[in-house]
Design an enzyme around this catalytic site. Structure first.
Site, PDB file in Angstrom:
ATOM      1  NE  ARG A  58      49.333  36.870  53.732  1.00 13.82           N
ATOM      2  CZ  ARG A  58      49.195  36.516  52.456  1.00 13.82           C
ATOM      3  NH1 ARG A  58      49.119  35.214  52.137  1.00 13.82           N
ATOM      4  NH2 ARG A  58      49.134  37.429  51.503  1.00 13.82           N
ATOM      5  CD  GLU A  85      48.429  42.229  50.433  1.00 13.23           C
ATOM      6  OE1 GLU A  85      47.582  43.069  50.016  1.00 13.23           O
ATOM      7  OE2 GLU A  85      49.225  42.482  51.340  1.00 13.23           O
TER       8      GLU A  85
END
Length: 200
Positions: A58, A85
């Site tokens: 992403r 993340e």
């Protein structure tokens, strides 16, 4: 004066579905593609020397769209899992609302919004800070000190850790900070490598 541009990846499918994503490799939605294009439009007039991103799809997809939009698809790109993340461990893939029904609103809020409480099998924001900041100091700060402009496309919590460092925020202060998808944040540094201005 060097500039650092931070962009959180465009909306992902699991953002849309309200799932814990963490290290799961989920792509961006059509909305996320538009957000990435808009980020590129916002950065079009800026000089960008090098880009950094996580190894997750992403973020990489968002970066490629931004670079195409600004007409600089060939600048150096560095990918590193240090910018990934925060890992949500056993919660990854679970719907946040359903998880709150199972464990209680307060417990899920604590897992998501505390600084040093670790979700089952995952990382706290403090853990994320402790991998992002050494990487930033070793690999990215020296480039900024040489007056190179740097773009980082990453994630809500890896960017939150970096913002905490750059703005000298307390754990309570950073937990109140929301980072929108696809909206560039710019830090401008003075000759002593202090942040002189923040623009959004």
């Amino acid at each position: 004066m060097a500039k650092l541009f931070l962009v959180r990846h465009g909306q992902s499918l699991w953002n849309l579905e309200n799932r814990f994503t963490g290290w799961q490799d989920i792509d961006i939605t059509e909305t996320g593609i538009e957000e990435a294009k808009n980020a590129g439009i916002a950065l079009k007039k800026e000089k960008i020397d090098i880009a950094f991103t996580s190894v997750l799809l992403r973020a990489k997809h968002t970066l490629s769209i931004i670079l195409d939009e600004i007409g600089k698809p060939n600048i150096p790109i560095v990918m590193d899992k240090a910018l990934n993340e925060r890992s949500y461990g056993n919660l990854e893939g679970l719907n946040k609302a359903e998880t709150a029904l199972k464990y209680g609103d307060e417990q899920v809020y604590t897992w998501r919004r505390s600084y040093d409480v670790v979700p089952p099998g995952g990382e706290s924001l403090k853990d994320t800070y402790n991998r992002v900041i050494p990487y930033f100091e070793k690999e990215i700060a020296p480039l900024l000190k040489k007056n190179e402009n740097v773009l980082i496309v990453a994630h809500g919590n890896s960017l939150r850790a970096l913002i905490m460092y750059l703005e000298h925020l307390s754990p309570d202060e950073i937990l109140e900070r929301e980072i929108a998808t696809g909206i560039p944040i710019t830090y401008i540094f003075d000759e002593n490598f202090h942040v002189s201005r923040r623009e959004e």
